[in-house]
Enzyme design. Sequence first.
Site, PDB file in Angstrom:
ATOM      1  N   GLY A  17       0.785  -1.234   0.000  1.00  0.00           N
ATOM      2  CA  GLY A  17       0.000   0.000   0.000  1.00  0.00           C
ATOM      3  C   GLY A  17       0.814   1.280   0.000  1.00  0.00           C
ATOM      4  CG  LEU A  90      -2.954  -8.536  -6.151  1.00  0.00           C
ATOM      5  CD1 LEU A  90      -2.027  -9.534  -5.472  1.00  0.00           C
ATOM      6  CD2 LEU A  90      -2.357  -8.077  -7.475  1.00  0.00           C
ATOM      7  CG  LEU A  92     -11.950  -9.543 -12.735  1.00  0.00           C
ATOM      8  CD1 LEU A  92     -10.968  -8.692 -13.549  1.00  0.00           C
ATOM      9  CD2 LEU A  92     -12.360 -10.753 -13.566  1.00  0.00           C
ATOM     10  CB  ILE A  93     -13.526  -4.747 -10.240  1.00  0.00           C
ATOM     11  CG1 ILE A  93     -12.217  -4.190  -9.678  1.00  0.00           C
ATOM     12  CG2 ILE A  93     -14.725  -3.927  -9.796  1.00  0.00           C
ATOM     13  CD1 ILE A  93     -12.176  -4.021  -8.209  1.00  0.00           C
ATOM     14  CG  HIS A 109      -0.002  -2.623 -15.425  1.00  0.00           C
ATOM     15  ND1 HIS A 109      -0.339  -3.785 -14.770  1.00  0.00           N
ATOM     16  CD2 HIS A 109       0.970  -2.958 -16.307  1.00  0.00           C
ATOM     17  CE1 HIS A 109       0.392  -4.783 -15.249  1.00  0.00           C
ATOM     18  NE2 HIS A 109       1.189  -4.307 -16.182  1.00  0.00           N
ATOM     19  CG  ASP A 150      -3.553  -5.045 -16.116  1.00  0.00           C
ATOM     20  OD1 ASP A 150      -3.935  -4.349 -15.164  1.00  0.00           O
ATOM     21  OD2 ASP A 150      -2.754  -5.981 -15.996  1.00  0.00           O
ATOM     22  CD  GLU A 179       3.560   2.104  -9.526  1.00  0.00           C
ATOM     23  OE1 GLU A 179       3.095   1.275 -10.315  1.00  0.00           O
ATOM     24  OE2 GLU A 179       3.774   1.840  -8.320  1.00  0.00           O
TER      25      GLU A 179
HETATM   26  C1  GRF Z   1       2.177  -0.914  -7.918  1.00  0.00           C
HETATM   27  O1  GRF Z   1       3.344  -1.211  -8.625  1.00  0.00           O
HETATM   28  C2  GRF Z   1       1.031  -0.756  -8.862  1.00  0.00           C
HETATM   29  O2  GRF Z   1       1.415  -0.326 -10.120  1.00  0.00           O
HETATM   30  C3  GRF Z   1       0.487  -2.150  -8.973  1.00  0.00           C
HETATM   31  O3  GRF Z   1       0.663  -2.705  -7.703  1.00  0.00           O
HETATM   32  C4  GRF Z   1       1.757  -2.084  -7.049  1.00  0.00           C
HETATM   33  C5  GRF Z   1       1.328  -1.684  -5.685  1.00  0.00           C
HETATM   34  O4  GRF Z   1       2.420  -1.281  -4.912  1.00  0.00           O
HETATM   35  N1  GRF Z   1      -0.847  -2.146  -9.488  1.00  0.00           N
HETATM   36  P1  GRF Z   1       2.216  -0.652  -3.472  1.00  0.00           P
HETATM   37  O5  GRF Z   1       1.480  -1.680  -2.615  1.00  0.00           O
HETATM   38  O6  GRF Z   1       1.432   0.595  -3.648  1.00  0.00           O
HETATM   39  O7  GRF Z   1       3.592  -0.381  -2.953  1.00  0.00           O
END
Ligand code: GRF
Length: 193
Positions: A17, A90, A92-93, A109, A150, A179
Amino acid sequence: MPAKTKTRLAVFASGSGSNAENLIRYFQGHPDIKIALVVSNRQDAFVLKRAKRYDVPAVVVTSQEWQQEGFIKNLFSKNNIDGVVLAGYLLLIPEYFIKMYPEKILNIHPALLPDFGGKGMYGMHVHRAVIDSGAGKSGITIHVVDEAYDHGQIIFQETLKIEQGETSESLAKRIQKLEHRHYPIVVENHFTP
Ligand code: GRF
């Protein structure tokens, strides 16, 4: 004049997170947007501790509970949730949920979709696949969520060059920085009326 109501977002995360925390911090005291709920599918997800630290309500919703449409609708209307931000989620919605929030669910992603996406492509699996492919670049993709993993409309991408001697670990660190830099701003732009 009545107080302006903020757009209330839920952040979904299954693991550490770090993006969820970064979003919570970014929107603390924000005039228009509030991270009002954290949702995880795992009782032991570190994201729940992070939410607690910032006094953001957090709930665990199991995959069985996701099958109970009434329960989910009630949970989200009770919390007045206007939109959803996936950050390492993780499961699927389900389709009914996507219909509840059309164009209002975003996902990030850690690669340049449409490459290196789809089922099983998460976390280090993605970075290893990128390095093994010999690709010269990777990056991040932020997209609207639809019924397939995705797959929805891409609203933002940022690219980085894969350096000589790059490993999946070094790539993961560089991607995480991207990110954290971009996701809050893209969320802000998407959900600002
Ligand atoms: C991130 O790399 C995001 O792109 C992917 O999951 C990861 C989550 O990382 N969907 P974190 O738990 O926020 O560190």
